[in-house]
Design an enzyme around this catalytic site. Structure first.
Site, PDB file in Angstrom:
ATOM      1  N   ASP A  20      -9.702  -4.049  -5.195  1.00  0.00           N
ATOM      2  CA  ASP A  20      -9.084  -3.218  -4.156  1.00  0.00           C
ATOM      3  C   ASP A  20      -9.788  -1.872  -4.040  1.00  0.00           C
ATOM      4  O   ASP A  20      -9.923  -1.140  -5.025  1.00  0.00           O
ATOM      5  CB  ASP A  20      -7.601  -3.002  -4.477  1.00  0.00           C
ATOM      6  CG  ASP A  20      -6.798  -2.523  -3.281  1.00  0.00           C
ATOM      7  OD1 ASP A  20      -7.331  -1.768  -2.470  1.00  0.00           O
ATOM      8  OD2 ASP A  20      -5.625  -2.914  -3.171  1.00  0.00           O
TER       9      ASP A  20
ATOM     10  N   HIS B  26      -8.008  -5.217  -1.149  1.00  0.00           N
ATOM     11  CA  HIS B  26      -6.773  -4.697  -0.585  1.00  0.00           C
ATOM     12  C   HIS B  26      -6.103  -5.680   0.370  1.00  0.00           C
ATOM     13  O   HIS B  26      -4.883  -5.725   0.471  1.00  0.00           O
ATOM     14  CB  HIS B  26      -7.081  -3.386   0.158  1.00  0.00           C
ATOM     15  CG  HIS B  26      -5.880  -2.527   0.398  1.00  0.00           C
ATOM     16  ND1 HIS B  26      -5.120  -2.001  -0.612  1.00  0.00           N
ATOM     17  CD2 HIS B  26      -5.301  -2.095   1.550  1.00  0.00           C
ATOM     18  CE1 HIS B  26      -4.139  -1.268  -0.103  1.00  0.00           C
ATOM     19  NE2 HIS B  26      -4.223  -1.324   1.208  1.00  0.00           N
TER      20      HIS B  26
ATOM     21  N   SER C  63       0.848  -1.193   0.000  1.00  0.00           N
ATOM     22  CA  SER C  63       0.000   0.000   0.000  1.00  0.00           C
ATOM     23  C   SER C  63       0.890   1.252   0.000  1.00  0.00           C
ATOM     24  O   SER C  63       1.644   1.457  -0.944  1.00  0.00           O
ATOM     25  CB  SER C  63      -0.951  -0.044   1.196  1.00  0.00           C
ATOM     26  OG  SER C  63      -2.009   0.863   1.035  1.00  0.00           O
TER      27      SER C  63
END
Length: 680
Positions: free
Chosen positions: A619, A654, A534
């Site tokens: 995501d 995610h 991320s």
């Protein structure tokens, strides 16, 4: 098999009189068959490149899985007449929620079998499970896509009946009022921002729900929670640098909502309740590292705040727990989190003793005010996670549960952890690095080392144990965490010095940590690897542009790499709420600064390390097209023959695959990649 080559469709992006050409902008067209085709081609190529590691991946997966106790269960906790426990069964991926009435010796009652709920679905996640005050109903939430958009359902725990109540497009959280007829929940807008609080009445349709709070400022998110005392329900509206809290008594859903303190720029605060007072952790005044104040519940505004725990310049106050006779603080000093016990009667205080050079400790679930027992957690790079019970009167400690490591080969005495400090290039600070390795691993230029980092949002990556990580430690790797600026490891200033127009400190700290590890002969560039996910993917992406030959390999998980384009698009989830983290590129100084480090915008014709990039098609935090575009541009411009593989999980978001063990296949892929390229 040749590497995929994405087609180029030039798109000109212009702002502040500056033009950029983005040839892969079209990859954001989620429904475009050509986009799906490209992602599938990259997946096929990744499988082709990694084919010789398939046996190794299976071996890694099986040994990782074998360390976990399949028929595991959580530590029971008591709340409102019931003991609650979560269990796992052999051969099943998902948990089962149980409870016992009053005593663990009484009949066990199955509330929800998540395996049944997940049957036939590619992805399934329960976001929350909340029981009504009378213990008869449960509101729970499910996400079947991986996009963190939850639907709330209601089950009668006495009859087993699922009600017709179905509330869509929520964060998943629900908070019951004391009347057992209503609960509050949070709805998301089109950008997936949590922006509205609704009140739902059991047995009614969602369109009949009552809007309680609407946050119109797009830089703020909302939350709803009940205090530990159960007497108040709170709405919190928060940005990166500001908070505002509203409350009503839990017994009266129709009461007028009252504010604690209206929002102000740079005023952060969070609230808990005990007896007649609210206790507030805040940075009010000059309390950069936070302090605790209290104020009468009848007069909660800032002018009535009285200091209880003063601010300390050298110590970050991260949290607190209130008991009738004790006050427990979570303090971080020189990077290490300490638990401080304060006796409310005589104001004596002391710290729990933690002796390892690097570790993580935290206050656990403590639902009772009138107790002298504190439940807390402890873990380190060599010690599996433990939950302990500490008697604050007798000062005796009792181990309640420790994470089991099956397989018969693990012995914590076989591993060594340490913490070292790398000088930064600006000469202002030293960057802490936590390390762990097997006692038989020798530090040398031939030793492979995996360096992990994050460095954003003030989120601290503490030293904690990993079952999975043993698979590389036992193969001679050193694992290290660089506690870089942008987190809060060394206090609030450590965060402030790694955000906005100071963001490059995050990247340079990571590079300086890596170079120090090489200089101190822990490893060499030929055997040095970087990993981040991320915002940590942004980190390793930027580092790769600055120092392309410092690392032999990079693993970028769901990486946030197209910083400028994303932050200019307010329709994308998370954008507006993060202007106080990165800056708003609609302002020229932030645009220029972001553009100078954005990984996607700074790819050049030069050699790059071996790279593994992963993402999830659904995501919600970092859209799949950021790593897709990054991969396509790297393929176009990089001049080396090193490996570049890009893997998209078409069924997840995610957090990767759902299920307890399915996600281990992603870990196995990453470790197989490391082991493969280290032998090249």
């Amino acid at each position: 098999m040749n590497a995929p080559k994405a087609k180029k469709i030039d798109k000109t992006l212009e702002i502040h009189g500056h033009k950029r050409t983005d040839s892969y902008f079209w990859l954001n067209e989620r429904e475009n068959p050509d986009v799906i085709k490209y992602l599938e081609e990259e997946n096929a190529y990744a499988d082709f490149v990694m084919k010789d590691t398939e046996e190794l991946q299976e071996q890694l997966f099986q040994e990782m899985k074998a360390r976990y106790k399949e028929d595991d269960e959580s530590l029971p906790y008591f709340f409102n007449e019931y003991w609650y426990v979560i269990k796992y069964q052999i051969g099943k991926e998902y948990p089962l929620f149980y409870r016992h009435h009053f005593s663990l010796e009484n009949t066990i009652e199955l509330m929800l079998d998540v395996n049944e709920m997940a049957e036939g679905k590619d992805f399934y996640d329960v976001g929350s499970f909340s029981v009504s005050v009378n213990n008869q109903l449960a509101a729970f939430s499910e996400d079947t896509l991986g996009r963190r958009i939850y639907t709330i359902l209601v089950k009668n725990l006495e009859t087993g009946e699922f009600y017709k109540d179905k509330i869509e497009n929520t964060t998943g959280k629900s908070v019951w009022a004391n009347d057992n007829e209503h609960f509050f929940y949070i709805r998301k807008d089109k950008t997936l921002r949590a922006y509205q609080i609704f009140r739902h009445k059991i047995g009614t349709k969602q369109e009949e729900d009552v809007l309680i709070f609407h946050e119109e400022d797009e830089t703020f998110d909302v939350n709803v929670f009940k205090t530990k005392s159960l007497e108040y329900i709170f709405i919190a509206s928060s940005s990166t640098i500001s908070d505002e809290h509203w409350f009503i008594p839990s017994n009266d859903v129709n009461a007028e909502w009252k504010v604690i303190q209206k929002r102000e720029d740079d005023l952060e605060y969070a609230v808990e309740h005990y007896e007649n007072d609210f206790y507030i952790i805040t940075n009010e005044g000059d309390a950069t590292n936070f302090k605790i104040v209290k104020t009468p519940a009848e007069k909660p505004s800032k002018e009535n705040w009285v200091d209880v725990i003063p601010h300390k310049k050298e110590t970050l106050l991260e949290g607190f727990e209130i008991f009738k006779d004790y006050f427990v603080l979570e303090e971080r000093t020189e990077g290490l989190l300490q638990l401080k016990i304060i006796n409310n009667r005589d104001q004596t205080s002391y710290y729990l003793p933690f002796n390892e050079p690097t570790y993580s400790a935290y206050v656990g679930i403590n639902l009772d005010f009138d107790t002298e027992v504190l439940r807390y957690g402890y873990t380190s790079l060599t010690k599996p996670g433990s939950t302990l019970e500490y008697n604050m009167r007798t000062r005796e400690t009792k181990l309640l549960k420790q994470q089991e490591v099956l397989g018969g080969t693990f012995d914590s005495n076989n591993y060594i952890s340490e913490r070292i400090w790398a000088p930064s290039r600006d000469g202002k600070v030293k960057v802490p690095i936590s390390l762990v390795y097997h006692k038989d691993t020798k530090k040398s230029a031939e030793t492979p080392l995996l360096l992990y980092g994050y460095g954003s949002y003030g989120h601290t990556i503490d030293a904690s144990f990993s079952n999975v990580r043993l698979s590389i430690l036992d193969r001679g790797y050193i694992f290290a965490i660089a506690h870089i600026r942008g987190g809060e490891y060394l206090g609030r200033e450590w965060y402030e010095d790694g955000k906005m127009l100071h963001k490059k400190n995050t990247f340079f700290d990571f590079i300086d940590a890596a170079k120090y590890l090489v200089a101190e002969n822990y490893t060499s560039s030929q055997h040095l690897y970087a990993m981040g996910g991320s915002a940590g993917g942004l980190l390793v992406g930027a580092v790769m542009n600055y120092e392309p030959i410092l690392f032999n390999g990079i693993i970028a998980q769901v990486p946030f790499v197209d910083v400028v384009t994303t932050m200019l698009d307010e329709s994308i989830p998370l954008t507006t709420g993060e202007f106080d983290e990165w800056g708003n590129p609609k302002k020229k100084k932030y645009y220029n600064y972001m553009l100078s480090y954005s990984p996607y915008d700074n790819i050049e014709e030069k050699d790059y390390p071996n790279i593994l990039i992963t993402t999830g098609f659904h995501d919600s935090q970092v859209q799949y097209w950021e790593p897709a575009k990054w991969t396509a541009k790297l393929r176009e411009l990089k001049t080396d023959d090193n490996i570049l593989v890009f893997k998209t999980d078409m069924k997840s978001g995610h957090g990767g695959a759902s299920g307890r063990f399915e996600s281990l296949k992603e870990d196995a892929l990453e470790y197989a990649f490391l082991l493969m390229i280290d032998k090249r």
